[in-house]
Design a protein around this motif. Structure first.
Motif, short mmCIF file in Angstrom:
data_model
loop_
_atom_site.label_atom_id
_atom_site.label_comp_id
_atom_site.label_asym_id
_atom_site.label_seq_id
_atom_site.Cartn_x
_atom_site.Cartn_y
_atom_site.Cartn_z
N SER A 82 0.85 -1.18 0.00
CA SER A 82 0.00 0.00 0.00
C SER A 82 0.89 1.23 0.00
N ARG A 83 0.60 2.19 -0.90
CA ARG A 83 1.42 3.39 -1.04
C ARG A 83 0.55 4.63 -1.09
N THR A 84 1.21 5.76 -0.93
CA THR A 84 0.57 7.07 -1.08
C THR A 84 0.83 7.56 -2.49
N VAL A 85 -0.22 7.93 -3.21
CA VAL A 85 -0.07 8.45 -4.57
C VAL A 85 0.48 9.87 -4.47
N LEU A 86 1.46 10.16 -5.30
CA LEU A 86 2.06 11.48 -5.32
C LEU A 86 1.28 12.37 -6.27
N GLY A 87 0.64 13.38 -5.71
CA GLY A 87 -0.14 14.32 -6.52
C GLY A 87 0.76 15.35 -7.19
N ASP A 88 0.15 16.35 -7.74
CA ASP A 88 0.86 17.42 -8.44
C ASP A 88 1.40 18.41 -7.42
N LEU A 89 2.66 18.28 -7.06
CA LEU A 89 3.28 19.15 -6.06
C LEU A 89 4.55 19.78 -6.59
N PRO A 90 4.74 21.04 -6.29
CA PRO A 90 6.02 21.65 -6.66
C PRO A 90 7.10 21.22 -5.69
N ILE A 91 8.31 21.40 -6.11
CA ILE A 91 9.45 21.18 -5.23
C ILE A 91 9.43 22.29 -4.19
N ALA A 92 9.64 21.96 -2.93
CA ALA A 92 9.67 22.97 -1.87
C ALA A 92 10.98 23.75 -1.97
N ARG A 93 10.90 25.05 -1.78
CA ARG A 93 12.08 25.91 -1.87
C ARG A 93 12.11 26.88 -0.70
N ALA A 112 8.89 14.15 -4.40
CA ALA A 112 8.98 14.78 -5.72
C ALA A 112 10.43 15.16 -6.02
N HIS A 113 11.14 15.68 -5.03
CA HIS A 113 12.55 16.02 -5.21
C HIS A 113 13.37 14.75 -5.49
N ALA A 114 13.08 13.69 -4.76
CA ALA A 114 13.83 12.44 -4.94
C ALA A 114 13.64 11.89 -6.35
N ILE A 115 12.43 12.00 -6.88
CA ILE A 115 12.16 11.52 -8.25
C ILE A 115 12.97 12.32 -9.26
N GLN A 116 13.03 13.65 -9.10
CA GLN A 116 13.84 14.45 -10.02
C GLN A 116 15.32 14.11 -9.86
N HIS A 117 15.74 13.84 -8.65
CA HIS A 117 17.13 13.43 -8.41
C HIS A 117 17.42 12.11 -9.14
N LEU A 118 16.50 11.16 -9.06
CA LEU A 118 16.69 9.89 -9.77
C LEU A 118 16.70 10.09 -11.28
N ALA A 119 15.89 11.02 -11.78
CA ALA A 119 15.89 11.31 -13.22
C ALA A 119 17.27 11.81 -13.65
N ALA A 137 8.41 0.84 -16.84
CA ALA A 137 7.48 1.88 -16.38
C ALA A 137 8.23 2.97 -15.63
N ILE A 138 9.19 2.57 -14.81
CA ILE A 138 9.96 3.54 -14.05
C ILE A 138 10.86 4.35 -14.97
N ALA A 139 11.53 3.68 -15.90
CA ALA A 139 12.41 4.38 -16.83
C ALA A 139 11.63 5.40 -17.65
N ALA A 140 10.46 5.01 -18.15
CA ALA A 140 9.64 5.95 -18.94
C ALA A 140 9.20 7.13 -18.09
N ALA A 141 8.77 6.88 -16.86
CA ALA A 141 8.32 7.97 -15.99
C ALA A 141 9.49 8.91 -15.66
N LEU A 142 10.68 8.35 -15.42
CA LEU A 142 11.83 9.19 -15.11
C LEU A 142 12.31 9.98 -16.32
N GLU A 143 12.22 9.38 -17.51
CA GLU A 143 12.65 10.09 -18.72
C GLU A 143 11.77 11.31 -18.99
N SER A 144 10.55 11.31 -18.47
CA SER A 144 9.64 12.43 -18.65
C SER A 144 9.85 13.53 -17.61
N CYS A 145 10.66 13.25 -16.59
CA CYS A 145 10.93 14.25 -15.55
C CYS A 145 12.09 15.13 -15.96
#
Length: 169
Positions: A82-93, A112-119, A137-145
């Motif tokens: 069971s996971r939490t879905v990540l909604g549309d959130l900006p990176i905190a600054r 969200a920051h971690a996903i951009q870091h992985l991209a 699926a992960i590679a495609a999602a990261l390539e879009s980030c």
């Protein structure tokens, strides 16, 4: 004295590019490195080839007087969890150049920051890139980030993480 906590975000992207995460925070055990604590928290062996374990950020938790070291684990080693879905959130600054810490930060902002870091790592680190490429699926999602480092975010070139961008829509 400040305590150290290891925060682990186990990340998952589905076939639509929607990201979700599980979150756990653990203290390192006696003589245990933060890397070892992160692997222990999600049940991964040191030589695991199917998941990337990478430190993506840190922050100071003033309320608990602790430093929180965040690790992304991708993909989540428990596919049906069971996971939490990540909604549309900006990176905190932060609010000013000399105040880099955001006033408020949620786990979803850190994810969200971690996903951009992985991209970024997928494009820049051949070992991480090869491991993530084995999960289409992960590679495609990261390539879009946006594969940028945290210090490169800002101005007109910055974009927030959102599911549509991750899905390539």
């Amino acid at each position: 004295m400040h305590e150290l906590s290891v925060e682990v975000l186990m990340l998952h992207a589905d076939h639509t590019g929607t990201w979700s995460y599980r979150h756990i925070t653990v203290p390192p055990g006696p003589g245990e490195s933060p890397d070892e604590a992160a692997r222990r928290a999600c049940g991964l062996a040191p030589g695991a080839q199917d998941s990337v374990v990478h430190s993506t950020s840190w922050r100071y938790d003033r309320e608990r007087a602790r430093v929180v070291l965040t690790y992304a684990v991708c993909p989540d080693p428990v596919p049906g969890a069971s996971r939490t879905v990540l909604g549309d959130l900006p990176i905190a600054r932060g609010s000013a150049p000399a105040s880099p810490s955001p006033e408020r930060i949620e786990v979803a902002n850190v994810a969200a920051h971690a996903i951009q870091h992985l991209a970024f790592l997928m494009a820049a680190d051949p070992v991480v890139g090869a491991a993530l490429a084995r999960r289409p699926a992960i590679a495609a999602a990261l390539e879009s980030c946006s594969p940028v480092l945290a210090g490169e975010l800002g101005g007109a070139g910055a974009r927030s993480f959102d599911r549509a961008a991750a899905a390539g829509r």
